[in-house]
Design an enzyme around this catalytic site. Structure first.
Site, PDB file in Angstrom:
ATOM      1  N   SER A 249      27.377   7.197  11.133  1.00  0.00           N
ATOM      2  CA  SER A 249      26.438   7.155  10.020  1.00  0.00           C
ATOM      3  C   SER A 249      25.370   8.236  10.136  1.00  0.00           C
ATOM      4  O   SER A 249      24.962   8.610  11.247  1.00  0.00           O
ATOM      5  CB  SER A 249      25.754   5.782  10.029  1.00  0.00           C
ATOM      6  OG  SER A 249      24.648   5.803   9.175  1.00  0.00           O
TER       7      SER A 249
ATOM      8  N   TYR B  50      20.250  -0.241  13.707  1.00  0.00           N
ATOM      9  CA  TYR B  50      21.578   0.048  13.143  1.00  0.00           C
ATOM     10  C   TYR B  50      22.021   1.449  13.565  1.00  0.00           C
ATOM     11  O   TYR B  50      23.116   1.647  14.098  1.00  0.00           O
ATOM     12  CB  TYR B  50      21.541  -0.073  11.616  1.00  0.00           C
ATOM     13  CG  TYR B  50      22.747   0.535  10.959  1.00  0.00           C
ATOM     14  CD1 TYR B  50      24.003  -0.043  11.089  1.00  0.00           C
ATOM     15  CD2 TYR B  50      22.648   1.734  10.241  1.00  0.00           C
ATOM     16  CE1 TYR B  50      25.120   0.536  10.519  1.00  0.00           C
ATOM     17  CE2 TYR B  50      23.764   2.329   9.678  1.00  0.00           C
ATOM     18  CZ  TYR B  50      24.992   1.728   9.810  1.00  0.00           C
ATOM     19  OH  TYR B  50      26.104   2.318   9.264  1.00  0.00           O
TER      20      TYR B  50
ATOM     21  N   LYS C  27      25.155   2.969  16.237  1.00  0.00           N
ATOM     22  CA  LYS C  27      26.152   4.002  15.926  1.00  0.00           C
ATOM     23  C   LYS C  27      26.062   5.134  16.944  1.00  0.00           C
ATOM     24  O   LYS C  27      27.076   5.697  17.365  1.00  0.00           O
ATOM     25  CB  LYS C  27      25.933   4.533  14.501  1.00  0.00           C
ATOM     26  CG  LYS C  27      26.178   3.487  13.420  1.00  0.00           C
ATOM     27  CD  LYS C  27      27.664   3.173  13.300  1.00  0.00           C
ATOM     28  CE  LYS C  27      27.960   2.084  12.301  1.00  0.00           C
ATOM     29  NZ  LYS C  27      29.375   1.730  12.195  1.00  0.00           N
TER      30      LYS C  27
HETATM   31  N1  UFG Z   1      16.356   1.329  -2.346  1.00  0.00           N
HETATM   32  C1  UFG Z   1      15.452   0.840  -3.269  1.00  0.00           C
HETATM   33  N2  UFG Z   1      15.696  -0.383  -3.843  1.00  0.00           N
HETATM   34  C2  UFG Z   1      16.799  -1.118  -3.536  1.00  0.00           C
HETATM   35  C3  UFG Z   1      17.709  -0.620  -2.592  1.00  0.00           C
HETATM   36  C4  UFG Z   1      17.443   0.605  -2.006  1.00  0.00           C
HETATM   37  O1  UFG Z   1      14.445   1.481  -3.564  1.00  0.00           O
HETATM   38  O2  UFG Z   1      16.970  -2.219  -4.096  1.00  0.00           O
HETATM   39  C5  UFG Z   1      16.122   2.622  -1.743  1.00  0.00           C
HETATM   40  C6  UFG Z   1      15.987   2.570  -0.231  1.00  0.00           C
HETATM   41  O3  UFG Z   1      14.660   2.314   0.147  1.00  0.00           O
HETATM   42  C7  UFG Z   1      16.474   3.966   0.174  1.00  0.00           C
HETATM   43  C8  UFG Z   1      17.519   4.302  -0.904  1.00  0.00           C
HETATM   44  O4  UFG Z   1      17.250   3.439  -1.987  1.00  0.00           O
HETATM   45  O5  UFG Z   1      15.430   4.863   0.081  1.00  0.00           O
HETATM   46  C9  UFG Z   1      18.944   4.078  -0.436  1.00  0.00           C
HETATM   47  O6  UFG Z   1      19.005   2.769   0.126  1.00  0.00           O
HETATM   48  P1  UFG Z   1      20.398   2.043   0.452  1.00  0.00           P
HETATM   49  O7  UFG Z   1      20.055   0.689   0.938  1.00  0.00           O
HETATM   50  O8  UFG Z   1      21.317   2.140  -0.717  1.00  0.00           O
HETATM   51  O9  UFG Z   1      21.017   2.923   1.603  1.00  0.00           O
HETATM   52  P2  UFG Z   1      20.375   3.355   3.000  1.00  0.00           P
HETATM   53  O10 UFG Z   1      19.963   4.788   2.851  1.00  0.00           O
HETATM   54  O11 UFG Z   1      19.387   2.414   3.513  1.00  0.00           O
HETATM   55  O12 UFG Z   1      21.592   3.194   3.991  1.00  0.00           O
HETATM   56  C10 UFG Z   1      22.892   3.564   3.702  1.00  0.00           C
HETATM   57  C11 UFG Z   1      23.831   2.666   4.460  1.00  0.00           C
HETATM   58  C12 UFG Z   1      23.668   2.862   5.911  1.00  0.00           C
HETATM   59  C13 UFG Z   1      23.743   4.309   6.269  1.00  0.00           C
HETATM   60  C14 UFG Z   1      22.808   5.133   5.443  1.00  0.00           C
HETATM   61  C15 UFG Z   1      22.985   6.587   5.753  1.00  0.00           C
HETATM   62  O13 UFG Z   1      23.575   1.319   4.147  1.00  0.00           O
HETATM   63  O14 UFG Z   1      24.695   2.185   6.558  1.00  0.00           O
HETATM   64  O15 UFG Z   1      23.069   4.892   4.083  1.00  0.00           O
HETATM   65  O16 UFG Z   1      22.283   7.369   4.856  1.00  0.00           O
HETATM   66  F1  UFG Z   1      23.412   4.483   7.548  1.00  0.00           F
END
Ligand code: UFG
Length: 329
Positions: free
Chosen positions: A121, A145, A149
């Site tokens: 990741s 997390y 990884k």
């Molecule tokens: N976000 C919001 N509201 C939501 C959900 C997410 O504002 O309801 C924001 C988060 O704060 C973040 C962005 O949208 O800034 C993306 O969030 P995600 O939860 O969609 O994805 P993440 O970036 O947290 O994580 C994902 C995977 C991980 C991986 C990561 C690598 O879940 O497993 O991408 O970039 F490690």
């Protein structure tokens, strides 16, 4: 036969379909802690798959697979993957993602199965020191997390040196979209991801989409991510599998679109595609979120000959089609 751990989950099920379409024999191993029985039932309607229910934390479960089936390579997805949950419950992340993988690797070595493709990741990079992030970027994960990884990547290097276990580590950026025509897509009981949450607030009237922080040092104050379509992503696994077979050499590849979009830009794009105004509220930052993650995935493009084909619009449309299917489950 190829063993896919976590094949009842989001990316694992898409990967299974990619290989099945290319006439490979597949064994899916899953404990349904995050994956869904319905996904396996759907796949069975169309494809000939072997399914084994088991948990990597019980070594006997995975030993059973290697003792009873002729496995020539493993694609390892089974893991917990919610960044914020990992901050609250690091113990279950280390147990599932690290201990579970340790059991898998030991069982592989004991049974002389020496090829693995590992779902790593972008979370292993932590806060970006330079953008875009290539594979040489320093590894300083900022949440448990990402640390799990990182630890597994290190384990894989050691197992290569000691036992000749060859691995391709694929560092995913933000995976979106769905192969809805195959009846598969992103399905988490507690949904934390951006695109499904925006879509949920369109389809579920009692759900309001929340933006986690608009005070980051980015153009519009919201986090920037690199979104890659799951259908493009799993094709990279197919290419990685062939690379591993041909060259028998461990390697690491970033998988992203090389384009960055802010949370607000994704929200605006969904509103535009669906031609509606989606209500939202801005709340405080979420624990463990890095400000910007943007891939340099040119190595995968040059070495594996991978390319991304789906546009952001196509990915979001596919995710919307899948959310409509999911509503009926
Ligand atoms: N976000 C919001 N509201 C939501 C959900 C997410 O504002 O309801 C924001 C988060 O704060 C973040 C962005 O949208 O800034 C993306 O969030 P995600 O939860 O969609 O994805 P993440 O970036 O947290 O994580 C994902 C995977 C991980 C991986 C990561 C690598 O879940 O497993 O991408 O970039 F490690």
């Amino acid at each position: 036969m190829i063993l896919i751990t976590g094949g009842a989950g989001y990316i694992g099920s898409h990967c299974a379909v990619e290989f099945l379409k290319n006439d490979y024999e597949i064994l899916i191993f899953d404990n349904f802690s995050k994956g869904h029985r319905e996904i396996i039932e759907n796949l069975k309607l169309k494809y000939n798959i072997v399914f084994v229910e088991g948990d990597l934390r019980n070594k006997a479960d995975i030993d059973f697979v290697f003792k009873n089936y002729k496995i020539d390579a493993v694609i390892h997805f089974a893991a917990f993957s919610e960044v914020s949950n990992s901050v609250l419950k690091p113990d279950i992340y280390y147990e599932n993602n690290v201990l579970g993988t340790l059991n898998l690797l030991n069982s592989m070595v004991e049974n002389n199965v020496l090829s693995i493709i590992f779902s790593s990741s972008a979370a292993i990079y932590g806060e970006a020191k330079h953008i875009p992030i290539n594979e040489q970027h320093s590894l300083k994960p900022i949440n448990p997390y990402g640390k799990t990884k990182y630890i597994v990547e290190e384990m894989l290097e050691d197992y290569d040196r000691a036992y000749g276990l060859k691995s391709i580590k694929l560092r995913y950026f933000n995976v979106i979209g769905a192969d809805y025509e195959e009846n598969i897509g992103e399905w988490h009981d507690v949904e934390t991801h951006l695109v499904p949450n925006i879509l949920k607030s369109v389809l579920k009237k009692d759900f309001i989409f929340k933006i986690f922080g608009d005070d980051y040092k980015t153009d519009d104050g919201t986090c920037v991510r690199d979104y890659v379509d799951v259908r493009d992503l799993v094709y990279a696994h197919f290419l990685a599998y062939k690379y591993l077979k041909d060259y028998k050499k461990s390697d690491i590849f970033n998988l992203g679109s090389n384009k960055g979009y802010s949370v607000k830009e994704i929200y605006d794009t969904v509103c535009e595609i669906l031609n509606c105004k989606i209500p939202y509220e801005v709340v405080k930052r979420r624990n463990g979120d890095p400000q910007i993650l943007l891939a340099d995935s040119n190595k995968a493009r040059n070495v594996l000959n991978w390319s991304t084909k789906k546009t952001l619009t196509e990915s979001i449309q596919s995710a919307y089609e899948w959310e409509k299917i999911l509503k009926n489950y």
